[in-house]
Write a protein that holds these residues in place. Structure first.
Motif, PDB file in Angstrom:
ATOM      1  N   CYS A  93       0.809  -1.234   0.000  1.00 34.79           N
ATOM      2  CA  CYS A  93       0.000   0.000   0.000  1.00 34.79           C
ATOM      3  C   CYS A  93       0.833   1.271   0.000  1.00 34.79           C
ATOM      4  O   CYS A  93       0.290   2.369   0.176  1.00 34.79           O
ATOM      5  N   LYS A  94       2.120   1.138  -0.217  1.00 39.80           N
ATOM      6  CA  LYS A  94       3.047   2.276  -0.101  1.00 39.80           C
ATOM      7  C   LYS A  94       2.595   3.494  -0.920  1.00 39.80           C
ATOM      8  O   LYS A  94       2.778   4.620  -0.506  1.00 39.80           O
ATOM      9  N   TYR A  95       2.030   3.263  -2.081  1.00 40.82           N
ATOM     10  CA  TYR A  95       1.672   4.393  -2.956  1.00 40.82           C
ATOM     11  C   TYR A  95       0.164   4.593  -3.101  1.00 40.82           C
ATOM     12  O   TYR A  95      -0.273   5.291  -4.002  1.00 40.82           O
ATOM     13  N   SER A 125      -3.560  11.463  11.857  1.00 41.05           N
ATOM     14  CA  SER A 125      -2.699  12.663  11.905  1.00 41.05           C
ATOM     15  C   SER A 125      -1.394  12.446  11.153  1.00 41.05           C
ATOM     16  O   SER A 125      -0.521  13.312  11.184  1.00 41.05           O
ATOM     17  N   TYR A 126      -1.228  11.293  10.534  1.00 37.01           N
ATOM     18  CA  TYR A 126       0.049  10.994   9.867  1.00 37.01           C
ATOM     19  C   TYR A 126      -0.139  10.742   8.377  1.00 37.01           C
ATOM     20  O   TYR A 126      -1.263  10.597   7.895  1.00 37.01           O
ATOM     21  N   GLY A 127       0.987  10.683   7.675  1.00 38.47           N
ATOM     22  CA  GLY A 127       0.962  10.469   6.231  1.00 38.47           C
ATOM     23  C   GLY A 127       1.201   9.024   5.849  1.00 38.47           C
ATOM     24  O   GLY A 127       1.189   8.125   6.710  1.00 38.47           O
ATOM     25  N   GLU A 159       3.748   7.317   5.093  1.00 40.81           N
ATOM     26  CA  GLU A 159       4.870   6.564   5.674  1.00 40.81           C
ATOM     27  C   GLU A 159       4.399   5.724   6.860  1.00 40.81           C
ATOM     28  O   GLU A 159       4.792   4.569   7.011  1.00 40.81           O
ATOM     29  N   ILE A 160       3.550   6.340   7.704  1.00 38.74           N
ATOM     30  CA  ILE A 160       3.058   5.635   8.894  1.00 38.74           C
ATOM     31  C   ILE A 160       1.853   4.747   8.565  1.00 38.74           C
ATOM     32  O   ILE A 160       1.650   3.691   9.161  1.00 38.74           O
ATOM     33  N   LEU A 161       1.072   5.153   7.575  1.00 36.93           N
ATOM     34  CA  LEU A 161      -0.179   4.439   7.272  1.00 36.93           C
ATOM     35  C   LEU A 161      -0.006   3.166   6.442  1.00 36.93           C
ATOM     36  O   LEU A 161      -0.805   2.235   6.558  1.00 36.93           O
ATOM     37  N   VAL A 178      10.567  16.077  11.816  1.00 33.33           N
ATOM     38  CA  VAL A 178       9.379  15.295  11.467  1.00 33.33           C
ATOM     39  C   VAL A 178       8.807  14.707  12.764  1.00 33.33           C
ATOM     40  O   VAL A 178       9.568  14.296  13.648  1.00 33.33           O
ATOM     41  N   ASN A 179       7.486  14.694  12.900  1.00 33.87           N
ATOM     42  CA  ASN A 179       6.866  14.135  14.104  1.00 33.87           C
ATOM     43  C   ASN A 179       7.114  12.636  14.210  1.00 33.87           C
ATOM     44  O   ASN A 179       7.014  11.916  13.223  1.00 33.87           O
ATOM     45  N   VAL A 180       7.420  12.202  15.415  1.00 35.40           N
ATOM     46  CA  VAL A 180       7.650  10.775  15.654  1.00 35.40           C
ATOM     47  C   VAL A 180       6.350  10.163  16.173  1.00 35.40           C
ATOM     48  O   VAL A 180       5.734  10.689  17.098  1.00 35.40           O
ATOM     49  N   TYR A 181       5.948   9.079  15.580  1.00 30.26           N
ATOM     50  CA  TYR A 181       4.714   8.373  15.952  1.00 30.26           C
ATOM     51  C   TYR A 181       4.919   7.699  17.315  1.00 30.26           C
ATOM     52  O   TYR A 181       6.005   7.181  17.606  1.00 30.26           O
ATOM     53  N   GLN A 182       3.872   7.692  18.137  1.00 32.64           N
ATOM     54  CA  GLN A 182       4.003   7.155  19.498  1.00 32.64           C
ATOM     55  C   GLN A 182       4.541   5.710  19.512  1.00 32.64           C
ATOM     56  O   GLN A 182       5.371   5.349  20.348  1.00 32.64           O
TER      57      GLN A 182
HETATM   58  O1  DGI Z   1       8.523   1.663   3.069  1.00 35.10           O
HETATM   59  P1  DGI Z   1      10.018   1.646   3.115  1.00 35.10           P
HETATM   60  O2  DGI Z   1      10.613   2.883   2.489  1.00 35.10           O
HETATM   61  O3  DGI Z   1      10.624   0.397   2.592  1.00 35.10           O
HETATM   62  O4  DGI Z   1      10.462   1.704   4.651  1.00 35.10           O
HETATM   63  P2  DGI Z   1       9.558   2.034   5.941  1.00 35.10           P
HETATM   64  O5  DGI Z   1       8.223   1.437   5.840  1.00 35.10           O
HETATM   65  O6  DGI Z   1      10.400   1.652   7.127  1.00 35.10           O
HETATM   66  O7  DGI Z   1       9.375   3.597   5.867  1.00 35.10           O
HETATM   67  C1  DGI Z   1      10.457   4.373   6.144  1.00 35.10           C
HETATM   68  C2  DGI Z   1      10.029   5.796   6.339  1.00 35.10           C
HETATM   69  O8  DGI Z   1       9.138   5.929   7.432  1.00 35.10           O
HETATM   70  C3  DGI Z   1      11.246   6.620   6.631  1.00 35.10           C
HETATM   71  O9  DGI Z   1      11.237   7.738   5.754  1.00 35.10           O
HETATM   72  C4  DGI Z   1      11.078   7.040   8.037  1.00 35.10           C
HETATM   73  C5  DGI Z   1       9.580   6.988   8.218  1.00 35.10           C
HETATM   74  N1  DGI Z   1       9.197   6.783   9.628  1.00 35.10           N
HETATM   75  C6  DGI Z   1       9.528   5.774  10.454  1.00 35.10           C
HETATM   76  N2  DGI Z   1       9.044   5.986  11.695  1.00 35.10           N
HETATM   77  C7  DGI Z   1       8.373   7.166  11.635  1.00 35.10           C
HETATM   78  C8  DGI Z   1       8.458   7.671  10.310  1.00 35.10           C
HETATM   79  N3  DGI Z   1       7.888   8.838   9.927  1.00 35.10           N
HETATM   80  C9  DGI Z   1       7.232   9.544  10.864  1.00 35.10           C
HETATM   81  N4  DGI Z   1       6.650  10.699  10.525  1.00 35.10           N
HETATM   82  N5  DGI Z   1       7.115   9.122  12.158  1.00 35.10           N
HETATM   83  C10 DGI Z   1       7.659   7.953  12.599  1.00 35.10           C
HETATM   84  O10 DGI Z   1       7.531   7.600  13.766  1.00 35.10           O
END
Ligand code: DGI
Ligand code: FE
Ligand code: FE
Length: 190
Positions: A53-55, A76-78, A80-82, A171-175
């Motif tokens: 589902c990355k894209y 609240s996240y984009g 990357e987290i979803l 960038v906000n860190v997810y809990q």
């Molecule tokens: O999907 P991939 O690129 O293979 O790798 P991934 O699913 O580990 O995604 C990596 C990205 O997710 C990287 O740019 C960092 C971001 N990420 C990881 N933890 C968090 C986060 N982004 C936010 N906003 N908050 C997080 O806690």
């Protein structure tokens, strides 16, 4: 779901680079499962599917969060987290993948979490170290985990690097990412 169906699914949906990344994550996960006595088949399947589902577009991912009653904090996240949690829900509800440990590994592959199963740990690490990753310091992580330091210590080192990187970029860190970092920190004297 069998391996060849999973490969077909991602091949149809993902751009070539992401498809190839997914196969490398699956191969790396098998290697780690063999070294650390995990379940190679579950690790491989989760590796193949983890970025399905990355894209996806954000609006449809938010819809999936509501529809499948996922954690509302995700809203609240984009992407990357979803993309992990949404992928697990789609695999479960739309493709009837019912292996809980494969679903968990897909759901938490980006953030990790507290008390991961061995399969979750393996896929989380495999995604970070697959052979084409060029992240600064990744070689050190490969040496640690292939050198036998253990899955838990490797997870801490990955989480630490990810959190430092995110904070540096404001960038906000997810809990759940923070929970993972703290849970696998064995250096804290408590
Ligand atoms: O999907 P991939 O690129 O293979 O790798 P991934 O699913 O580990 O995604 C990596 C990205 O997710 C990287 O740019 C960092 C971001 N990420 C990881 N933890 C968090 C986060 N982004 C936010 N906003 N908050 C997080 O806690
Ligand atoms: Fe991912
Ligand atoms: Fe990935």
């Amino acid at each position: 779901m069998d391996k060849s169906f999973a490969i077909e699914l991602i091949e149809q949906k993902l751009p070539k680079k992401r498809f190839e990344h997914s196969l490398r994550v699956a191969e790396t996960a098998v290697k780690l499962a063999e070294q650390y006595e995990g379940d190679a088949e579950k690790a491989e399947l989760a590796g193949i599917l983890h970025d399905f589902c990355k894209y996806d577009d954000l609006a449809s991912m938010y819809q999936n969060v509501t529809q499948y009653e996922l954690d509302s904090k995700l809203l609240s996240y984009g992407s990357e987290i979803l993309h992990g949690p949404v992928c697990a829900a789609i695999m479960k509800h739309q493709y009837h993948l019912n292996d809980e440990d494969v679903l968990l590994a897909i759901a938490h592959h980006t953030t990790g979490r507290q008390q991961m199963t061995k399969n979750e740990k393996i896929v989380f690490i495999a995604d970070y170290i697959e052979p084409r990753r060029t992240t600064k310091g990744v070689e050190e992580i490969r040496d640690m985990v292939y050198g036998g330091i253990g899955l838990d210590k490797t997870i801490y080192e990955i989480s630490k690097r990810t959190v430092l990187y995110l904070v540096k970029k404001d960038v906000n860190v997810y809990q759940t990412t923070i929970d993972c970092l703290n849970y696998y920190n064995f250096n804290d004297s408590k």
